[in-house]
Design a protein around this motif. Structure first.
Motif, PDB file in Angstrom:
ATOM      1  N   ASP A  66       0.826  -1.210   0.000  1.00 50.88           N
ATOM      2  CA  ASP A  66       0.000   0.000   0.000  1.00 50.88           C
ATOM      3  C   ASP A  66       0.859   1.259   0.000  1.00 50.88           C
ATOM      4  N   GLU A  67       2.186   1.078   0.026  1.00 53.62           N
ATOM      5  CA  GLU A  67       3.074   2.229   0.059  1.00 53.62           C
ATOM      6  C   GLU A  67       3.062   3.006  -1.250  1.00 53.62           C
ATOM      7  N   ASN A  68       2.766   2.325  -2.347  1.00 62.72           N
ATOM      8  CA  ASN A  68       2.728   2.968  -3.663  1.00 62.72           C
ATOM      9  C   ASN A  68       1.354   2.777  -4.276  1.00 62.72           C
ATOM     10  N   ILE A  69       0.727   3.878  -4.672  1.00 62.99           N
ATOM     11  CA  ILE A  69      -0.548   3.807  -5.378  1.00 62.99           C
ATOM     12  C   ILE A  69      -0.361   4.458  -6.740  1.00 62.99           C
ATOM     13  N   CYS A  70      -0.737   3.728  -7.766  1.00 58.27           N
ATOM     14  CA  CYS A  70      -0.657   4.219  -9.136  1.00 58.27           C
ATOM     15  C   CYS A  70      -2.058   4.659  -9.559  1.00 58.27           C
ATOM     16  N   VAL A  71      -2.207   5.931  -9.900  1.00 58.91           N
ATOM     17  CA  VAL A  71      -3.495   6.484 -10.297  1.00 58.91           C
ATOM     18  C   VAL A  71      -3.617   6.431 -11.812  1.00 58.91           C
ATOM     19  N   VAL A  72      -4.687   5.793 -12.281  1.00 56.48           N
ATOM     20  CA  VAL A  72      -4.950   5.700 -13.715  1.00 56.48           C
ATOM     21  C   VAL A  72      -6.358   6.210 -14.011  1.00 56.48           C
ATOM     22  N   GLU A  73      -6.613   6.475 -15.287  1.00 54.28           N
ATOM     23  CA  GLU A  73      -7.922   6.982 -15.672  1.00 54.28           C
ATOM     24  C   GLU A  73      -8.970   5.875 -15.765  1.00 54.28           C
TER      25      GLU A  73
ATOM     26  N   SER B  66      -9.863   1.334 -16.149  1.00 53.85           N
ATOM     27  CA  SER B  66      -9.408  -0.023 -15.810  1.00 53.85           C
ATOM     28  C   SER B  66      -8.464  -0.597 -16.855  1.00 53.85           C
ATOM     29  N   LYS B  67      -8.668  -0.244 -18.103  1.00 54.55           N
ATOM     30  CA  LYS B  67      -7.781  -0.766 -19.157  1.00 54.55           C
ATOM     31  C   LYS B  67      -6.340  -0.294 -18.955  1.00 54.55           C
ATOM     32  N   ASP B  68      -6.164   0.848 -18.271  1.00 54.76           N
ATOM     33  CA  ASP B  68      -4.827   1.350 -17.981  1.00 54.76           C
ATOM     34  C   ASP B  68      -4.122   0.485 -16.936  1.00 54.76           C
ATOM     35  N   VAL B  69      -4.882  -0.127 -16.033  1.00 54.85           N
ATOM     36  CA  VAL B  69      -4.306  -1.042 -15.043  1.00 54.85           C
ATOM     37  C   VAL B  69      -3.642  -2.211 -15.774  1.00 54.85           C
ATOM     38  N   ILE B  70      -4.341  -2.740 -16.764  1.00 51.82           N
ATOM     39  CA  ILE B  70      -3.805  -3.865 -17.541  1.00 51.82           C
ATOM     40  C   ILE B  70      -2.513  -3.456 -18.237  1.00 51.82           C
ATOM     41  N   ALA B  71      -2.476  -2.252 -18.796  1.00 49.38           N
ATOM     42  CA  ALA B  71      -1.274  -1.777 -19.492  1.00 49.38           C
ATOM     43  C   ALA B  71      -0.079  -1.720 -18.541  1.00 49.38           C
ATOM     44  N   VAL B  72      -0.290  -1.192 -17.336  1.00 51.51           N
ATOM     45  CA  VAL B  72       0.804  -1.105 -16.362  1.00 51.51           C
ATOM     46  C   VAL B  72       1.195  -2.499 -15.883  1.00 51.51           C
TER      47      VAL B  72
ATOM     48  N   TYR C  60      -3.518   0.198  -7.085  1.00 49.75           N
ATOM     49  CA  TYR C  60      -4.025   1.150  -8.076  1.00 49.75           C
ATOM     50  C   TYR C  60      -5.204   1.933  -7.525  1.00 49.75           C
ATOM     51  N   HIS C  61      -5.493   3.023  -8.240  1.00 48.16           N
ATOM     52  CA  HIS C  61      -6.738   3.757  -8.016  1.00 48.16           C
ATOM     53  C   HIS C  61      -7.232   4.213  -9.388  1.00 48.16           C
ATOM     54  N   VAL C  62      -8.426   3.764  -9.765  1.00 52.78           N
ATOM     55  CA  VAL C  62      -9.005   4.094 -11.067  1.00 52.78           C
ATOM     56  C   VAL C  62      -9.950   5.280 -10.885  1.00 52.78           C
TER      57      VAL C  62
ATOM     58  N   LEU D  53       2.587   8.497  -4.560  1.00 53.44           N
ATOM     59  CA  LEU D  53       1.445   8.468  -5.462  1.00 53.44           C
ATOM     60  C   LEU D  53       1.990   8.657  -6.874  1.00 53.44           C
ATOM     61  N   ILE D  54       1.803   7.655  -7.715  1.00 49.22           N
ATOM     62  CA  ILE D  54       2.302   7.708  -9.091  1.00 49.22           C
ATOM     63  C   ILE D  54       1.146   8.085 -10.000  1.00 49.22           C
ATOM     64  N   LEU D  55       1.259   9.215 -10.664  1.00 49.30           N
ATOM     65  CA  LEU D  55       0.201   9.692 -11.545  1.00 49.30           C
ATOM     66  C   LEU D  55       0.453   9.175 -12.957  1.00 49.30           C
ATOM     67  N   ALA D  56      -0.377   8.231 -13.367  1.00 53.74           N
ATOM     68  CA  ALA D  56      -0.225   7.586 -14.675  1.00 53.74           C
ATOM     69  C   ALA D  56      -1.409   7.927 -15.572  1.00 53.74           C
ATOM     70  N   THR D  57      -1.842   9.180 -15.520  1.00 54.37           N
ATOM     71  CA  THR D  57      -2.916   9.608 -16.413  1.00 54.37           C
ATOM     72  C   THR D  57      -2.343   9.781 -17.815  1.00 54.37           C
ATOM     73  N   ASP D  58      -3.227   9.821 -18.807  1.00 56.66           N
ATOM     74  CA  ASP D  58      -2.787   9.920 -20.197  1.00 56.66           C
ATOM     75  C   ASP D  58      -1.983  11.198 -20.439  1.00 56.66           C
ATOM     76  N   PRO D  59      -0.984  11.136 -21.333  1.00 56.76           N
ATOM     77  CA  PRO D  59      -0.170  12.328 -21.621  1.00 56.76           C
ATOM     78  C   PRO D  59      -0.849  13.250 -22.634  1.00 56.76           C
ATOM     79  N   ASN D  60      -2.076  13.656 -22.331  1.00 54.07           N
ATOM     80  CA  ASN D  60      -2.799  14.610 -23.173  1.00 54.07           C
ATOM     81  C   ASN D  60      -3.267  15.765 -22.277  1.00 54.07           C
ATOM     82  N   THR D  61      -3.973  16.713 -22.852  1.00 55.61           N
ATOM     83  CA  THR D  61      -4.387  17.896 -22.095  1.00 55.61           C
ATOM     84  C   THR D  61      -5.202  17.525 -20.863  1.00 55.61           C
ATOM     85  N   GLU D  62      -6.176  16.628 -21.023  1.00 54.58           N
ATOM     86  CA  GLU D  62      -7.035  16.231 -19.904  1.00 54.58           C
ATOM     87  C   GLU D  62      -6.241  15.488 -18.832  1.00 54.58           C
ATOM     88  N   GLY D  63      -5.375  14.575 -19.269  1.00 51.95           N
ATOM     89  CA  GLY D  63      -4.557  13.816 -18.325  1.00 51.95           C
ATOM     90  C   GLY D  63      -3.592  14.700 -17.556  1.00 51.95           C
TER      91      GLY D  63
END
Length: 198
Positions: A78-85, A87-93, A103-105, A138-148
């Motif tokens: 629980d020391e590291n949480i990866c934030v994604v937009e 569920s399909k992003d969880v699979i990619a990571v 993770y946190h979706v 907290l690792i922010l793994a949102t998409d590399p676009n304007t919204e992310g």
């Protein structure tokens, strides 16, 4: 061009993401020529996924149980949480085999043009998780676009006062890519994220 049941099927298939009119027509004719048993299996799978699949009560990843496979895994930290937009992003990571945390979706990204603000995402739930005090990064793994980027910036501003390290996935040139084809933003990020070779 078509009418009745076939036209309805093509129209419904065309509403699916990534399927255009020609693709919808191709799939419809495949279904039309397929064995009835195979179509029954497809219909059953569609019904089952709607009946059984829900979101994990902790991370909001898709799951058939209250807690997803990753949240049930005692080897995860629980020391590291990866934030994604999504569920399909969880699979990619997960395919990288590099991450052993949780993770946190969010369920999307901040997009004012679409009417999606922070209150429409699972940010409140993330903050509740972080207040437990177990998370160090907290690792922010949102998409590399304007919204992310907007979502990552917003989260970083919220979380930094909590004393938790906030990091962002590096972005830059893809392996096997050519510099001449890279856009300015991608090349700029590659320069920002450069590392010293040992």
């Amino acid at each position: 061009m078509y009418e009745g049941a076939l036209a309805d099927l093509i129209e419904e298939l065309g509403r699916l993401p990534g399927i255009g009119p020609k693709g919808a027509q191709r799939i419809a004719f495949h279904i039309l020529s397929a064995d009835t048993h195979d179509i029954d299996k497809l219909a059953d799978a569609l019904k089952r996924v709607k009946q059984l699949v829900r979101v994990c009560e902790i991370c909001f990843n898709v799951s058939e149980e209250d807690r997803c496979r990753i949240c049930r895994d005692g080897r995860r930290t629980d020391e590291n949480i990866c934030v994604v937009e999504e569920s399909k992003d969880v699979i990619a990571v997960e395919r990288t085999g590099e991450f052993r945390g949780r993770y946190h979706v969010l369920g999307g990204a901040i997009n004012p043009l679409e009417g999606i603000g922070p209150d429409n995402l699972r940010i409140r739930e993330l903050m509740t998780r972080l207040q437990a005090g177990e998370t160090k990064e907290l690792i922010l793994a949102t998409d590399p676009n304007t919204e992310g980027e907007a979502t990552a910036t917003y989260l970083a501003l919220l979380v930094k006062p909590m004393g938790i390290t906030v990091s962002r996935l590096a972005s830059g040139l893809p392996v096997g890519g050519d510099l001449e084809y890279a856009d300015e933003i991608t090349l700029g990020r590659a320069f920002e994220g450069r590392r010293v070779l040992d």
